[in-house]
Design a protein around this motif. Sequence first.
Motif, PDB file in Angstrom:
ATOM      1  N   ILE B 169      15.560   2.280  14.256  1.00 24.80           N
ATOM      2  CA  ILE B 169      16.612   3.007  14.998  1.00 24.80           C
ATOM      3  C   ILE B 169      17.997   2.511  14.564  1.00 24.80           C
ATOM      4  CG2 ILE B 169      17.609   3.396  17.288  1.00 24.80           C
ATOM      5  CD1 ILE B 169      14.734   3.408  18.392  1.00 24.80           C
ATOM      6  N   ALA B 170      18.134   1.185  14.400  1.00 31.68           N
ATOM      7  CA  ALA B 170      19.427   0.642  13.968  1.00 31.68           C
ATOM      8  C   ALA B 170      19.799   1.177  12.590  1.00 31.68           C
ATOM      9  CB  ALA B 170      19.370  -0.884  13.938  1.00 31.68           C
ATOM     10  N   ARG B 171      18.805   1.239  11.698  1.00 32.51           N
ATOM     11  CA  ARG B 171      19.064   1.742  10.352  1.00 32.51           C
ATOM     12  C   ARG B 171      19.482   3.210  10.406  1.00 32.51           C
ATOM     13  NH1 ARG B 171      14.079   1.938   6.308  1.00 32.51           N
ATOM     14  NH2 ARG B 171      13.667   3.801   7.517  1.00 32.51           N
ATOM     15  N   ALA B 172      18.820   3.987  11.283  1.00 26.58           N
ATOM     16  CA  ALA B 172      19.190   5.396  11.433  1.00 26.58           C
ATOM     17  C   ALA B 172      20.614   5.519  11.982  1.00 26.58           C
ATOM     18  CB  ALA B 172      18.198   6.105  12.352  1.00 26.58           C
ATOM     19  N   LEU B 173      20.968   4.653  12.934  1.00 23.56           N
ATOM     20  CA  LEU B 173      22.317   4.714  13.509  1.00 23.56           C
ATOM     21  C   LEU B 173      23.373   4.363  12.473  1.00 23.56           C
ATOM     22  CD1 LEU B 173      21.747   3.058  17.009  1.00 23.56           C
ATOM     23  CD2 LEU B 173      22.179   5.471  16.515  1.00 23.56           C
ATOM     24  N   ALA B 174      23.002   3.540  11.490  1.00 25.06           N
ATOM     25  CA  ALA B 174      23.965   3.124  10.469  1.00 25.06           C
ATOM     26  C   ALA B 174      24.452   4.303   9.629  1.00 25.06           C
ATOM     27  CB  ALA B 174      23.346   2.062   9.568  1.00 25.06           C
ATOM     28  N   THR B 175      23.669   5.382   9.592  1.00 23.15           N
ATOM     29  CA  THR B 175      24.121   6.551   8.825  1.00 23.15           C
ATOM     30  C   THR B 175      25.157   7.360   9.618  1.00 23.15           C
ATOM     31  OG1 THR B 175      22.415   8.042   9.651  1.00 23.15           O
ATOM     32  CG2 THR B 175      21.839   6.718   7.732  1.00 23.15           C
ATOM     33  N   GLU B 176      25.551   6.864  10.772  1.00 21.57           N
ATOM     34  CA  GLU B 176      26.518   7.518  11.656  1.00 21.57           C
ATOM     35  C   GLU B 176      26.124   8.959  11.941  1.00 21.57           C
ATOM     36  OE1 GLU B 176      30.514   6.897  10.209  1.00 21.57           O
ATOM     37  OE2 GLU B 176      30.019   4.826   9.680  1.00 21.57           O
ATOM     38  N   PRO B 177      24.956   9.126  12.552  1.00 19.12           N
ATOM     39  CA  PRO B 177      24.445  10.488  12.777  1.00 19.12           C
ATOM     40  C   PRO B 177      25.086  11.147  13.997  1.00 19.12           C
ATOM     41  CG  PRO B 177      22.915   8.893  13.692  1.00 19.12           C
ATOM     42  CD  PRO B 177      24.035   8.101  13.062  1.00 19.12           C
ATOM     43  N   GLN B 178      25.064  12.478  13.976  1.00 15.63           N
ATOM     44  CA  GLN B 178      25.420  13.219  15.186  1.00 15.63           C
ATOM     45  C   GLN B 178      24.163  13.491  15.991  1.00 15.63           C
ATOM     46  OE1 GLN B 178      28.429  16.325  14.920  1.00 15.63           O
ATOM     47  NE2 GLN B 178      28.316  16.093  12.710  1.00 15.63           N
ATOM     48  N   LEU B 179      23.036  13.578  15.268  1.00 18.79           N
ATOM     49  CA  LEU B 179      21.750  13.798  15.932  1.00 18.79           C
ATOM     50  C   LEU B 179      20.788  12.727  15.456  1.00 18.79           C
ATOM     51  CD1 LEU B 179      19.798  15.568  17.625  1.00 18.79           C
ATOM     52  CD2 LEU B 179      19.275  16.792  15.531  1.00 18.79           C
ATOM     53  N   LEU B 180      20.187  12.058  16.419  1.00 20.74           N
ATOM     54  CA  LEU B 180      19.207  11.028  16.080  1.00 20.74           C
ATOM     55  C   LEU B 180      17.836  11.578  16.416  1.00 20.74           C
ATOM     56  CD1 LEU B 180      18.778   8.069  15.227  1.00 20.74           C
ATOM     57  CD2 LEU B 180      18.892   7.465  17.644  1.00 20.74           C
ATOM     58  N   ALA B 181      16.984  11.700  15.398  1.00 18.03           N
ATOM     59  CA  ALA B 181      15.670  12.295  15.600  1.00 18.03           C
ATOM     60  C   ALA B 181      14.609  11.194  15.534  1.00 18.03           C
ATOM     61  CB  ALA B 181      15.411  13.350  14.521  1.00 18.03           C
ATOM     62  N   LEU B 182      13.891  11.008  16.640  1.00 22.23           N
ATOM     63  CA  LEU B 182      12.911   9.925  16.722  1.00 22.23           C
ATOM     64  C   LEU B 182      11.504  10.521  16.746  1.00 22.23           C
ATOM     65  CD1 LEU B 182      14.654   7.848  19.559  1.00 22.23           C
ATOM     66  CD2 LEU B 182      14.924   7.578  17.088  1.00 22.23           C
ATOM     67  N   ASP B 183      10.685  10.151  15.769  1.00 26.40           N
ATOM     68  CA  ASP B 183       9.329  10.688  15.673  1.00 26.40           C
ATOM     69  C   ASP B 183       8.352   9.694  16.297  1.00 26.40           C
ATOM     70  OD1 ASP B 183       7.072  12.059  15.075  1.00 26.40           O
ATOM     71  OD2 ASP B 183       7.386  12.144  12.914  1.00 26.40           O
ATOM     72  N   GLU B 184       7.908   9.994  17.492  1.00 25.89           N
ATOM     73  CA  GLU B 184       6.964   9.160  18.253  1.00 25.89           C
ATOM     74  C   GLU B 184       7.347   7.684  18.246  1.00 25.89           C
ATOM     75  OE1 GLU B 184       2.878   9.837  18.111  1.00 25.89           O
ATOM     76  OE2 GLU B 184       3.050  11.979  17.691  1.00 25.89           O
ATOM     77  N   PRO B 185       8.518   7.363  18.785  1.00 27.72           N
ATOM     78  CA  PRO B 185       8.956   5.967  18.743  1.00 27.72           C
ATOM     79  C   PRO B 185       8.093   5.051  19.604  1.00 27.72           C
ATOM     80  CG  PRO B 185      10.451   7.262  20.090  1.00 27.72           C
ATOM     81  CD  PRO B 185       9.516   8.229  19.424  1.00 27.72           C
ATOM     82  N   ALA B 186       7.399   5.586  20.606  1.00 27.83           N
ATOM     83  CA  ALA B 186       6.627   4.713  21.494  1.00 27.83           C
ATOM     84  C   ALA B 186       5.185   4.565  21.040  1.00 27.83           C
ATOM     85  CB  ALA B 186       6.671   5.247  22.920  1.00 27.83           C
ATOM     86  N   ALA B 187       4.831   5.228  19.914  1.00 32.45           N
ATOM     87  CA  ALA B 187       3.442   5.170  19.470  1.00 32.45           C
ATOM     88  C   ALA B 187       3.038   3.719  19.240  1.00 32.45           C
ATOM     89  CB  ALA B 187       3.273   5.983  18.192  1.00 32.45           C
ATOM     90  N   GLY B 188       1.923   3.317  19.812  1.00 35.63           N
ATOM     91  CA  GLY B 188       1.390   1.987  19.575  1.00 35.63           C
ATOM     92  C   GLY B 188       2.072   0.883  20.355  1.00 35.63           C
ATOM     93  N   MET B 189       2.998   1.247  21.257  1.00 35.92           N
ATOM     94  CA  MET B 189       3.692   0.205  22.022  1.00 35.92           C
ATOM     95  C   MET B 189       2.959  -0.074  23.327  1.00 35.92           C
ATOM     96  SD  MET B 189       7.734   0.915  21.768  1.00 35.92           S
ATOM     97  CE  MET B 189       8.673   0.392  20.349  1.00 35.92           C
ATOM     98  N   ASN B 190       3.073  -1.317  23.801  1.00 38.15           N
ATOM     99  CA  ASN B 190       2.515  -1.614  25.121  1.00 38.15           C
ATOM    100  C   ASN B 190       3.540  -1.214  26.192  1.00 38.15           C
ATOM    101  OD1 ASN B 190       4.439  -3.671  25.410  1.00 38.15           O
ATOM    102  ND2 ASN B 190       3.078  -5.169  24.463  1.00 38.15           N
ATOM    103  N   ALA B 191       3.148  -1.369  27.457  1.00 38.96           N
ATOM    104  CA  ALA B 191       3.984  -0.865  28.560  1.00 38.96           C
ATOM    105  C   ALA B 191       5.363  -1.522  28.579  1.00 38.96           C
ATOM    106  CB  ALA B 191       3.264  -1.091  29.878  1.00 38.96           C
TER     107      ALA B 191
END
Lengths: 355, 261
Positions: B169-191
């Motif tokens: 996410i930090a790397r994506a933010l570094a591109t200074e986006p107007q839209l941040l698109a996250l593809d299943e960011p919670a996949a495989g995460m615990n609660a």
Amino acid sequence: MNAGMLFTRMPRKVQLALAVIALAGLPFMVGAGLGNTWLRVLDFALLYVMLALGLNIVVGFAGLLDLGYIAFYAVGAYVYALLASPQFGLHWPVWAILPVGALAACGFGVVLGAPTLRLRGDYLAIVTLGFGEIVRIFMNNLNAPVNITNGPKGIASIDPIQIGGHALSQPLEIFGVTVPALVLTYYFFLALALLVMLAGLRLQDSRIGRAWAAIREDEMAAKACGINTRNVKLLAFAMGASFGGLAGGLFASFQEFVSPESFSLMESIMVLCMVVLGGMGHIPGVILGALVLTVLPEAFRHGAGPVQQAVFGQVLMDPENLRMLLFGIALVAVMLYRPSGLWPDPRHRQEFNAR
Amino acid sequence: MTALPLPLPLLEARNIGKRFGGVRALQDVSLTIRRGEIYGLIGPNGAGKTTFFNVLTGLYPRDEGEVIFAGAPLPLGEPYRVAQAGIARTFQNIRLFANMSARENVMVGCHARSKVGVAGAVLRSRAQREEEAAIRRRADELLAYVGINARAGDLAKNLSYGDQRRLEIARALATEPQLLALDEPAAGMNATETGALRALIARLRDDGFTVLLIEHDIKLVMGLCDRIAVLDYGRKIADDVPAEVQRNPHVIEAYLGVVHE
């Protein structure tokens, strides 16, 4: 405390001064102790350092396998040969030719890079291998219908490098001390090799170098980060080729003769071995690789015969064959026991040990 | 009290279609993402969520339709130009530069918004040194923003799973986006990790980012998103606020099947 630790604890300026003294004194020691043959080997070693550093940009930084790298060396050498020899009666000064040679090689780098951008790994290797051979075969056959390269006979009587009116092929008297021609050449090659090294180090630690590393690690993610992977890869080819072309020009002036057979596939493979054996992407390692792979084969060439004579009373095996055998064994051993090279990037060494 | 103006659309996808051979992975999908919202995209497995994502970010060429982003048509089939236009993405199966440090990963993200070339790099020009220092500062700020500044010098592959997600996410933010698109960011995460991620995404919205979120974790999506589109077999079957989507019979049917008497 051993000598190595002592050196690393010294202030930077002292380290630098010691390094300068060692590098400046080296050719005199080699010349006095081992003779001119080894001075020539030393000069060649510096050429190979430049070549390996150039290929390291393509293979080590950007992760693009290039098996035809020697073609750029050939382009640089032939540009020098054509612009400073009786072939066309041209005798350009070295300061004009070396940049032209590097630019020509750079152009060839783009010509090779552009159509191969979609290829990776094995496929790229095959195409670059073919390209290297095409360039050599062109050099071999461009003597008809118009004679450009003089074909397999090669181009002879190439002008030696002239600096300030003094040819590097002649010894120079300074303050009553005679500096031999091979030592002068050494200093000139050393200066350029250091410049190439500095350029490589700075490129690696820059926006461009990071983009190359990103492509090497994950091309799709690199694109998603906004990197124009096409241009950045082309840039890697172009930069690597320019350094190769520069080394080629120096080679032509040093030998005063070029012919296509100096640019065989085996040479490409040797330079690649230097990069891989030394430590891909790690500049000190690549320099070490180039030095080891230039000096060791020569040592075998000169030492294998006499050693066999002394041990067995006769020469059992042709030194030339033995050399290739030992070289092969050495490569296999390094890949088995130091898969990331003799002197890899410290961070990558961790990674290999962890596996 | 004056009426708030409707938020402007940031992205308008019109009639997107995509085939793989005989399979119609996407059919006639249209959706509008407004500035400053978290827009969810959900659907059963194989519904076409990731395909839509890849078409949007230029990874796959689209067969039909067009995308208007920030008032201009989005370039086709060139992921780097999509990133330069202002859409940054993360990947379902994390794609970091494994053998680069966390900081370097984020610094690569700054590539599109910096410009020093070969000559500047080789000569170490003043402009180059300043830009380099700015990139480094920016990278450290972003690492701190996502909460992993303590790991800045570690190789990306040595980070924990949750930290790798944050780094992406930090790397994506570094591109200074107007839209941040996250593809299943919670996949495989615990609660616990999911909870922390939820807080991070909510903070992104509060800081003015627009987020497109693909997610399987329905609870996360319902709790976070302002609006949700539901895909099923490559078609959009619903597009509304979470409460309405949850009541939508088509959605219930897609997820649970139909009751046969």
